[in-house]
Design an enzyme around this catalytic site. Structure first.
Site, PDB file in Angstrom:
ATOM      1  N   ASP A  11      -5.125  -3.463  -0.697  1.00 24.95           N
ATOM      2  CA  ASP A  11      -4.445  -2.180  -0.466  1.00 24.95           C
ATOM      3  C   ASP A  11      -4.793  -1.736   0.958  1.00 24.95           C
ATOM      4  O   ASP A  11      -5.726  -2.255   1.570  1.00 24.95           O
ATOM      5  CB  ASP A  11      -4.930  -1.137  -1.490  1.00 24.95           C
ATOM      6  CG  ASP A  11      -4.193   0.204  -1.353  1.00 24.95           C
ATOM      7  OD1 ASP A  11      -3.065   0.228  -0.834  1.00 24.95           O
ATOM      8  OD2 ASP A  11      -4.769   1.236  -1.765  1.00 24.95           O
ATOM      9  N   SER A  12      -4.067  -0.730   1.420  1.00 27.44           N
ATOM     10  CA  SER A  12      -4.398  -0.143   2.719  1.00 27.44           C
ATOM     11  C   SER A  12      -5.749   0.583   2.648  1.00 27.44           C
ATOM     12  O   SER A  12      -6.398   0.769   3.668  1.00 27.44           O
ATOM     13  CB  SER A  12      -3.320   0.856   3.117  1.00 27.44           C
ATOM     14  OG  SER A  12      -3.191   1.833   2.102  1.00 27.44           O
ATOM     15  N   CYS A  74      -0.690  -1.906  -3.751  1.00 30.14           N
ATOM     16  CA  CYS A  74      -0.184  -0.850  -2.862  1.00 30.14           C
ATOM     17  C   CYS A  74       1.329  -0.779  -3.033  1.00 30.14           C
ATOM     18  O   CYS A  74       2.026  -1.800  -2.839  1.00 30.14           O
ATOM     19  CB  CYS A  74      -0.533  -1.208  -1.425  1.00 30.14           C
ATOM     20  SG  CYS A  74       0.146  -0.078  -0.205  1.00 30.14           S
ATOM     21  N   GLU A 153      -9.005   9.272   1.124  1.00 32.11           N
ATOM     22  CA  GLU A 153      -9.850   8.557   2.089  1.00 32.11           C
ATOM     23  C   GLU A 153     -10.998   9.440   2.581  1.00 32.11           C
ATOM     24  O   GLU A 153     -12.035   8.945   2.995  1.00 32.11           O
ATOM     25  CB  GLU A 153      -9.007   8.035   3.255  1.00 32.11           C
ATOM     26  CG  GLU A 153      -7.962   6.988   2.848  1.00 32.11           C
ATOM     27  CD  GLU A 153      -8.559   5.693   2.295  1.00 32.11           C
ATOM     28  OE1 GLU A 153      -9.664   5.307   2.713  1.00 32.11           O
ATOM     29  OE2 GLU A 153      -7.909   5.083   1.412  1.00 32.11           O
ATOM     30  N   CYS A 185       1.962   5.646  -5.887  1.00 30.63           N
ATOM     31  CA  CYS A 185       1.013   5.293  -4.823  1.00 30.63           C
ATOM     32  C   CYS A 185      -0.326   5.170  -5.533  1.00 30.63           C
ATOM     33  O   CYS A 185      -0.713   6.085  -6.272  1.00 30.63           O
ATOM     34  CB  CYS A 185       0.956   6.391  -3.768  1.00 30.63           C
ATOM     35  SG  CYS A 185      -0.408   6.175  -2.593  1.00 30.63           S
ATOM     36  N   HIS A 187      -3.248   5.455  -4.601  1.00 28.58           N
ATOM     37  CA  HIS A 187      -4.215   6.512  -4.276  1.00 28.58           C
ATOM     38  C   HIS A 187      -4.076   7.716  -5.223  1.00 28.58           C
ATOM     39  O   HIS A 187      -5.042   8.442  -5.450  1.00 28.58           O
ATOM     40  CB  HIS A 187      -4.010   7.018  -2.847  1.00 28.58           C
ATOM     41  CG  HIS A 187      -4.604   6.135  -1.783  1.00 28.58           C
ATOM     42  ND1 HIS A 187      -4.056   4.923  -1.434  1.00 28.58           N
ATOM     43  CD2 HIS A 187      -5.697   6.302  -0.998  1.00 28.58           C
ATOM     44  CE1 HIS A 187      -4.792   4.384  -0.466  1.00 28.58           C
ATOM     45  NE2 HIS A 187      -5.789   5.193  -0.188  1.00 28.58           N
TER      46      HIS A 187
HETATM   47  N1  DGL Z   1      -2.179   2.950  -1.980  1.00 32.10           N
HETATM   48  C1  DGL Z   1      -1.038   2.887  -1.095  1.00 32.10           C
HETATM   49  C2  DGL Z   1       0.229   2.923  -1.931  1.00 32.10           C
HETATM   50  O1  DGL Z   1       0.174   2.645  -3.117  1.00 32.10           O
HETATM   51  C3  DGL Z   1      -1.170   3.902   0.003  1.00 32.10           C
HETATM   52  C4  DGL Z   1      -0.206   3.755   1.119  1.00 32.10           C
HETATM   53  C5  DGL Z   1      -0.648   4.223   2.488  1.00 32.10           C
HETATM   54  O2  DGL Z   1      -1.595   3.658   3.026  1.00 32.10           O
HETATM   55  O3  DGL Z   1       0.008   5.099   3.032  1.00 32.10           O
HETATM   56  O4  DGL Z   1       1.316   3.186  -1.467  1.00 32.10           O
END
Ligand code: DGL
Length: 282
Positions: A11-12, A74, A153, A185, A187
């Protein structure tokens, strides 16, 4: 041969750890490699070309471990680059959007489905396209929630301010009398309780980590389980930037849950770190 190979997840940032934790629970014998590209989060504010480039760099890092499968934990990357990533490797790749959309389509009675996601995922109509195939009668109501990823974050998910921000983003979708909500998302899993409170118990919140882990289990029936291999049960969490929020999240999701074979290691993407080389040759 496959039994020795890890499951790679990326993931990011910290969102994908919820997916990795669900996989850990469901497949306790597997060796899991997770990569968070924290140094470059959030991806959703970037152009699709840059998101794709960063995702391919993450892939390159993970492929050095010779995984048996790559899970894109992600939504933003799944929406922008799933097909591209599939073309770059012979290793099976799965994203989070398809399992999540399938679960939402199976759950809705009214056909009114809410999707809260990053602006990038909303703009690409990633979920609308899935529902058009799965349930053409569905009505989809979406909203982008750009502040939620930075809050995670920062490790700021509790209290009045995050709750007010959740209410603000939920409001346009709340008005539409949905019966099923997609947290589009990974997150947003950290705000699950806030969202459930805002929408009420009668709205079903799809559990992306759970349905993704289930889908992975279904696919892994193709492969033998890794039990008995030297790295069985090990979770290696790589991050391009290790900070307190990452450590707290890993404490909560892995150590507090009793997964003792969990290590956090810094990663350099796209350059392969020594740790990865050492793990490969071990
Ligand atoms: N967890 C990522 C998602 O599901 C976050 C995306 C991001 O870094 O903007 O989209």
């Amino acid at each position: 041969m496959n039994a020795e190979r890890p499951i790679a997840v990326f993931d990011s940032g910290l969102g994908g750890l919820t997916v990795a934790a669900a996989i850990r629970t469901m497949l306790p014998q597997e060796h899991i490699i997770f990569l968070a590209d924290r140094a470059r989060v959030p991806y959703a504010s970037l152009s699709p070309a840059l998101i794709a480039r960063f995702a391919l760099e993450c892939l390159e890092f993970l492929l050095e471990f010779q995984p048996k499968v790559v899970v894109i934990a992600c939504n933003t990357v799944s929406a922008v680059a799933l097909e591209l990533i599939e073309k770059k490797t012979a290793v099976p790749v799965m994203g989070v959007i398809q399992p999540t959309a399938r679960a939402a389509a199976a759950s809705t009675k009214s056909g009114r489905i809410g999707v809260l996601a990053t602006t990038s995922t909303v703009k690409r109509k990633a979920y609308d396209l899935e529902f058009a195939e799965l349930l053409p009668t569905a009505q989809v109501f979406s909203n982008g929630c750009p502040l939620l990823v930075p809050l995670v974050e920062e490790g700021w998910t509790e209290g009045e301010i995050p709750q007010r921000i959740v209410e603000h983003y939920a409001e346009p979708v709340l008005r539409e009398k949905i019966d099923t909500l997609v947290l589009g998302c990974t997150h947003y899993e950290y705000f699950r309780d806030h969202f459930q409170r805002v929408f009420g118990a009668h709205v079903h919140l799809v559990n992306t980590p759970l349905v993704t882990a289930n889908e992975l289990c279904r696919r892994l029936e193709l492969f033998p389980a890794s039990s008995g291999t030297p790295k069985a049960g090990l979770t290696q969490i790589f991050s391009t930037d290790v900070n307190d929020a990452l450590i707290r999240v890993v404490d909560g999701l892995f150590f507090a849950a009793g997964f003792t074979h969990t290590v956090i290691e810094p990663a350099q993407v796209p350059r392969l770190p020594e740790a990865a080389r050492a793990a490969l040759s071990a």
